[in-house]
Design a protein around this motif. Structure first.
Motif, PDB file in Angstrom:
ATOM      1  N   ASN A 158       0.786  -1.231   0.000  1.00  9.07           N
ATOM      2  CA  ASN A 158       0.000   0.000   0.000  1.00  9.07           C
ATOM      3  C   ASN A 158       0.825   1.292   0.000  1.00  9.07           C
ATOM      4  O   ASN A 158       0.353   2.320  -0.480  1.00  9.07           O
ATOM      5  N   LEU A 159       2.050   1.229   0.541  1.00 10.12           N
ATOM      6  CA  LEU A 159       2.856   2.444   0.669  1.00 10.12           C
ATOM      7  C   LEU A 159       4.094   2.424  -0.223  1.00 10.12           C
ATOM      8  O   LEU A 159       4.321   3.347  -1.015  1.00 10.12           O
ATOM      9  N   TRP A 160       4.900   1.382  -0.110  1.00 10.30           N
ATOM     10  CA  TRP A 160       6.183   1.365  -0.814  1.00 10.30           C
ATOM     11  C   TRP A 160       6.063   1.002  -2.287  1.00 10.30           C
ATOM     12  O   TRP A 160       6.803   1.519  -3.123  1.00 10.30           O
ATOM     13  N   ARG A 161       5.137   0.114  -2.636  1.00  9.52           N
ATOM     14  CA  ARG A 161       4.981  -0.231  -4.048  1.00  9.52           C
ATOM     15  C   ARG A 161       4.629   0.989  -4.896  1.00  9.52           C
ATOM     16  O   ARG A 161       5.283   1.225  -5.936  1.00  9.52           O
ATOM     17  N   PRO A 162       3.645   1.813  -4.527  1.00 15.73           N
ATOM     18  CA  PRO A 162       3.367   3.013  -5.327  1.00 15.73           C
ATOM     19  C   PRO A 162       4.555   3.968  -5.395  1.00 15.73           C
ATOM     20  O   PRO A 162       4.794   4.601  -6.436  1.00 15.73           O
ATOM     21  N   PHE A 163       5.308   4.064  -4.298  1.00 10.84           N
ATOM     22  CA  PHE A 163       6.482   4.934  -4.275  1.00 10.84           C
ATOM     23  C   PHE A 163       7.535   4.438  -5.260  1.00 10.84           C
ATOM     24  O   PHE A 163       8.089   5.214  -6.048  1.00 10.84           O
ATOM     25  N   HIS A 164       7.813   3.120  -5.231  1.00 11.69           N
ATOM     26  CA  HIS A 164       8.802   2.559  -6.157  1.00 11.69           C
ATOM     27  C   HIS A 164       8.316   2.662  -7.606  1.00 11.69           C
ATOM     28  O   HIS A 164       9.107   2.940  -8.513  1.00 11.69           O
ATOM     29  N   LYS A 165       7.020   2.410  -7.822  1.00  6.46           N
ATOM     30  CA  LYS A 165       6.486   2.480  -9.189  1.00  6.46           C
ATOM     31  C   LYS A 165       6.659   3.881  -9.760  1.00  6.46           C
ATOM     32  O   LYS A 165       7.027   4.044 -10.939  1.00  6.46           O
ATOM     33  N   ALA A 166       6.400   4.895  -8.941  1.00  6.69           N
ATOM     34  CA  ALA A 166       6.546   6.273  -9.415  1.00  6.69           C
ATOM     35  C   ALA A 166       7.992   6.568  -9.798  1.00  6.69           C
ATOM     36  O   ALA A 166       8.260   7.201 -10.834  1.00  6.69           O
ATOM     37  N   ASN A 167       8.952   6.101  -8.991  1.00  2.00           N
ATOM     38  CA  ASN A 167      10.364   6.319  -9.292  1.00  2.00           C
ATOM     39  C   ASN A 167      10.805   5.546 -10.528  1.00  2.00           C
ATOM     40  O   ASN A 167      11.598   6.041 -11.339  1.00  2.00           O
ATOM     41  N   ILE A 168      10.289   4.312 -10.668  1.00  4.43           N
ATOM     42  CA  ILE A 168      10.620   3.502 -11.847  1.00  4.43           C
ATOM     43  C   ILE A 168      10.057   4.154 -13.100  1.00  4.43           C
ATOM     44  O   ILE A 168      10.733   4.254 -14.135  1.00  4.43           O
TER      45      ILE A 168
END
Length: 257
Positions: A158-168
Motif C-alpha cells: 500500500n505504501l512502498w509499491r506506489p512509491f517505487h512504481k513512481a520512481n521507476i
C-alpha cells in the motif's frame, strides 16, 4: 538442474501475472568448477526447463550468480523455478523422467550432471505478493524477518509499491523493477527470513549508487509523505537480515522459449 521435490525453481526474479509461486534453490559451487557448472546448466539443463515451460509445467526458469562473498560456506548461485500456483508446482517432477530428459538433452544426463560437485545449501518455496514489472540484469534482494509479517506485506503493497512504481516510471535511481515474495516453506523461529523484496537494475553501477550513503540535502514531498506514514521502524526494527546482489546468468520464460 535436477531438483528434488517436494522442494523445487529462476530467482526470476522471472515472476509475473502468470507465475504466483517460485522454488528457489541455492547452490554452493566451488570456484574451480564455476565455468563447468554454468556451461552445463545453460547449455544442457536449461533445455529441460524450456521443454517444461512449453508443456505448461512451469512458468519460468532462471539462474543467478551472487555478486561478492558473504561467507565462505554461503551459496553463490540460485535457481528460480516459477509456477502458476502450488498445484502446478507439485503436479509433475520436471526433472524425474530420465528417459525423456536424455532425449531433450541429446546426451546421457550423467555426463552433464552438476549435483556431484555442488552443494544445495538450502531451498525455499515462495509466494509472490506484489510487483512492479520490468526487465533487469541485477537484483538487489533484501531478506527480512519482520516482527509482524502481515504488517510488512501490507505496508509494502500500500505504501512502498506506489512509491517505487513512481520512481521507476520516472527513471529515477536506476531502478527498473521491484517485487516482494513471502516464504511458504520452510518456516519457524529458526528460519533465515520470512519475506523478501527485490529491486531490479540493468547496470551494476546503478545498484552500487543506490546502495551508497548520500547525505540527503533536500527532502522531497514524496519522501516526506512516506516518512509520515511508514511504520517500518516498528515492523522491522533491526532492518534487513541481508541485502545481496545477484546477476542474471540466464532466464527462460514463455516469451523467449
Amino acid at each position: 538442474m535436477k531438483t528434488i521435490l517436494p522442494t523445487l525453481f529462476a530467482l526470476v526474479f522471472t515472476l509475473s501475472s502468470y507465475a504466483q509461486v517460485a522454488y528457489l534453490q541455492y547452490r554452493k559451487v566451488p570456484a574451480d568448477k564455476t565455468e563447468e557448472f554454468v556451461e552445463k546448466e545453460t547449455q544442457y539443463w536449461s533445455k529441460v526447463a524450456k521443454a517444461a515451460i512449453k508443456e505448461g509445467k512451469m512458468s519460468g526458469w532462471s539462474l543467478w550468480r551472487k555478486i561478492g562473498v558473504t561467507h565462505e560456506d554461503a551459496p553463490n548461485f540460485v535457481f528460480v523455478n516459477t509456477f502458476e500456483n502450488p498445484a502446478a508446482m507439485y503436479a509433475d517432477d520436471v526433472w524425474a523422467n530420465l528417459e525423456a530428459i536424455e532425449e531433450i538433452l541429446g546426451v546421457n544426463p550423467a555426463t552433464v550432471e552438476t549435483n556431484s560437485f555442488t552443494t544445495v545449501t538450502f531451498d525455499y518455496v515462495m509466494q509472490l505478493e506484489a510487483m512492479v514489472p520490468g526487465d533487469y540484469k541485477y537484483a538487489l534482494v533484501n531478506y527480512a524477518m519482520p516482527e509482524d509479517r502481515n504488517a510488512f506485506i501490507q505496508e509494502n503493497i500500500n505504501l512502498w509499491r506506489p512509491f517505487h512504481k513512481a520512481n521507476i516510471d520516472k527513471g529515477e535511481m536506476g531502478m527498473t523493477c521491484w517485487g516482494m515474495m513471502s516464504v511458504m516453506y520452510p518456516t519457524g523461529n529458526k528460519a533465515r527470513f520470512s519475506v523478501m523484496t527485490w529491486d531490479g537494475f540493468n547496470l551494476l553501477k546503478d545498484v552500487m549508487n543506490y546502495l551508497r550513503y548520500q547525505p540527503q540535502s533536500e527532502i522531497t514531498p514524496e519522501w516526506e509523505a512516506i516518512m509520515s506514514k511508514t511504520k517500518m521502524g516498528d515492523i522491522l526494527p533491526n532492518g534487513f537480515e541481508w541485502s545481496i546482489v545477484y546477476e542474471l546468468v540466464m532466464s527462460i520464460g514463455p516469451d523467449n522459449e
